[in-house]
Design a protein around this motif. Structure first.
Motif, PDB file in Angstrom:
ATOM      1  N   ILE A  70       1.051  -1.447   0.175  1.00  0.00           N
ATOM      2  CA  ILE A  70       0.102  -0.205  -0.197  1.00  0.00           C
ATOM      3  C   ILE A  70       1.026   1.083  -0.198  1.00  0.00           C
ATOM      4  O   ILE A  70       1.814   1.667   0.830  1.00  0.00           O
ATOM      5  N   PRO A 119       0.339   5.026   0.498  1.00  0.00           N
ATOM      6  CA  PRO A 119      -0.476   6.474   0.288  1.00  0.00           C
ATOM      7  C   PRO A 119       0.206   7.741  -0.282  1.00  0.00           C
ATOM      8  O   PRO A 119       1.773   7.878   0.254  1.00  0.00           O
ATOM      9  N   LEU A 124      -3.331  10.367   5.518  1.00  0.00           N
ATOM     10  CA  LEU A 124      -2.458   9.115   5.389  1.00  0.00           C
ATOM     11  C   LEU A 124      -3.383   8.461   5.847  1.00  0.00           C
ATOM     12  O   LEU A 124      -2.680   7.193   5.814  1.00  0.00           O
ATOM     13  N   VAL A 125      -3.587   8.159   7.248  1.00  0.00           N
ATOM     14  CA  VAL A 125      -4.536   7.086   8.026  1.00  0.00           C
ATOM     15  C   VAL A 125      -5.473   7.134   7.275  1.00  0.00           C
ATOM     16  O   VAL A 125      -5.362   5.038   6.593  1.00  0.00           O
ATOM     17  N   ILE A 145      -4.140   4.760   4.399  1.00  0.00           N
ATOM     18  CA  ILE A 145      -3.563   3.650   4.437  1.00  0.00           C
ATOM     19  C   ILE A 145      -5.125   2.571   5.449  1.00  0.00           C
ATOM     20  O   ILE A 145      -4.793   1.847   4.610  1.00  0.00           O
ATOM     21  N   ASN A 146      -5.753   2.970   5.779  1.00  0.00           N
ATOM     22  CA  ASN A 146      -6.853   2.441   6.076  1.00  0.00           C
ATOM     23  C   ASN A 146      -7.538   2.155   4.762  1.00  0.00           C
ATOM     24  O   ASN A 146      -8.145   0.192   4.366  1.00  0.00           O
ATOM     25  N   GLY A 203      -6.495   1.571   1.979  1.00  0.00           N
ATOM     26  CA  GLY A 203      -5.246   1.045   1.088  1.00  0.00           C
ATOM     27  C   GLY A 203      -5.781  -0.493   2.080  1.00  0.00           C
ATOM     28  O   GLY A 203      -6.113  -2.044   0.798  1.00  0.00           O
ATOM     29  N   LEU A 204      -5.441  -1.440   2.963  1.00  0.00           N
ATOM     30  CA  LEU A 204      -5.778  -2.630   3.614  1.00  0.00           C
ATOM     31  C   LEU A 204      -7.637  -3.159   3.200  1.00  0.00           C
ATOM     32  O   LEU A 204      -7.195  -3.846   3.023  1.00  0.00           O
ATOM     33  N   TRP A 232       2.822  -2.003   4.233  1.00  0.00           N
ATOM     34  CA  TRP A 232       2.823   0.036   4.153  1.00  0.00           C
ATOM     35  C   TRP A 232       4.454   0.928   3.842  1.00  0.00           C
ATOM     36  O   TRP A 232       5.222  -0.063   4.608  1.00  0.00           O
ATOM     37  N   ASP A 290       6.174   4.694   3.192  1.00  0.00           N
ATOM     38  CA  ASP A 290       6.761   6.202   2.214  1.00  0.00           C
ATOM     39  C   ASP A 290       6.618   5.826   0.514  1.00  0.00           C
ATOM     40  O   ASP A 290       7.658   4.826   0.428  1.00  0.00           O
ATOM     41  N   GLY A 300       6.751   3.385  10.252  1.00  0.00           N
ATOM     42  CA  GLY A 300       5.387   3.333   8.978  1.00  0.00           C
ATOM     43  C   GLY A 300       6.465   2.820   7.699  1.00  0.00           C
ATOM     44  O   GLY A 300       5.497   2.614   6.735  1.00  0.00           O
TER      45      GLY A 300
END
Length: 245
Positions: A8, A10, A72-73, A76-77, A79-80, A90, A92, A163
């Motif tokens: 993932i 972001p 950002l968070v 990622i969620n 993508g998950l 995941w 950067d 991260g």
């Protein structure tokens, strides 16, 4: 084929980095079926469009363009939620985290770890960002945070703002990343250790300064204060009894 690893990425305004990163990932990560998900927050520099063009000839790559509820968070969620593989990773997208260290992270999983984290603070790791006053302050604050994290949370863990992570997806069942920015990582690691009893291995890598684009971490003194306050409040909440879901 069902993917064996979902990566993932972001992104926000990473037009100068995304093609190099995608090519490096496909070059260094050799797994039976790779799933790369670019989760872009509608970048004004059209990162999402550049990634879409790349994906036309690279079937391992997918692009999620998010136009609302950005961050950002949350990226990622998203993508998950879209990931298809039993292992998720995941990192950067600014090329500060080297794709050629991913095989070492996967090797730690193959050796029995539930979670492998790219770490600047174990033997062999490092932080090469001391090329300006701004980056030197980032480096110092990150080191202070990691020292405080180990002391306050009582975990034998070093890099509390990494991260750069790969883990078995099942460990996130019933758990949602939360936070404004990188402080989510504190809650995540504490959850994995204390709630899931996960075996975590830190794998050394050297963080390097980005070449293209601007840092999203903080760009001025107020930014450092605001981010630092969020990190410290997360440490306090996790340490003194607030639930990590």
């Amino acid at each position: 084929m069902t993917p064996t690893l979902s990566i993932i990425l972001p992104t926000y305004n990473e037009a100068g980095n995304i093609l190099t990163l995608l090519a490096e990932l496909e070059r260094h990560v050799v797994v039976p079926c790779l799933d790369i998900i670019v989760v872009d927050d509608d970048s004004p520099d059209l990162t999402w469009q550049i990634a879409l063009e790349y994906a036309k000839t690279h079937p391992a790559v997918r692009v999620l363009r998010r136009t609302e509820d950005r961050g950002l968070v949350k990226a990622i969620n998203a993508g998950l939620a879209a990931a298809k593989a039993p292992l998720v990773l995941w990192m950067d997208a600014d090329l500060s985290m080297p794709p050629d260290r991913i095989p070492a992270l996967l090797a730690a999983i193959d050796a029995g770890a539930d979670v492998a984290v790219g770490s600047r603070y174990v033997e062999g790791g490092g932080d090469a960002r001391s090329v300006s006053t701004h980056l030197s302050v980032q480096k110092l604050l990150s080191k202070v945070l990691s020292t405080l994290g180990s002391l306050m949370l009582g975990c034998q863990f070093r890099d509390w703002s990494s991260g750069f992570i790969v883990l078995r997806r099942e460990l996130l069942d019933g758990y949602t990343l939360r936070g404004d920015y990188g402080e989510y990582f504190i809650d995540l690691i504490f959850h994995l250790v204390r709630k899931r009893g996960a075996r975590i291995v830190e794998v050394p890598y050297t963080l390097t300064p980005r070449i293209h684009g601007e840092s999203k971490t903080a760009t001025n003194l107020w930014g450092f204060v605001r981010r630092g306050r969020h990190y410290l409040s997360t440490l306090w909440r996790v340490r003194f009894g607030a639930s990590t879901q």
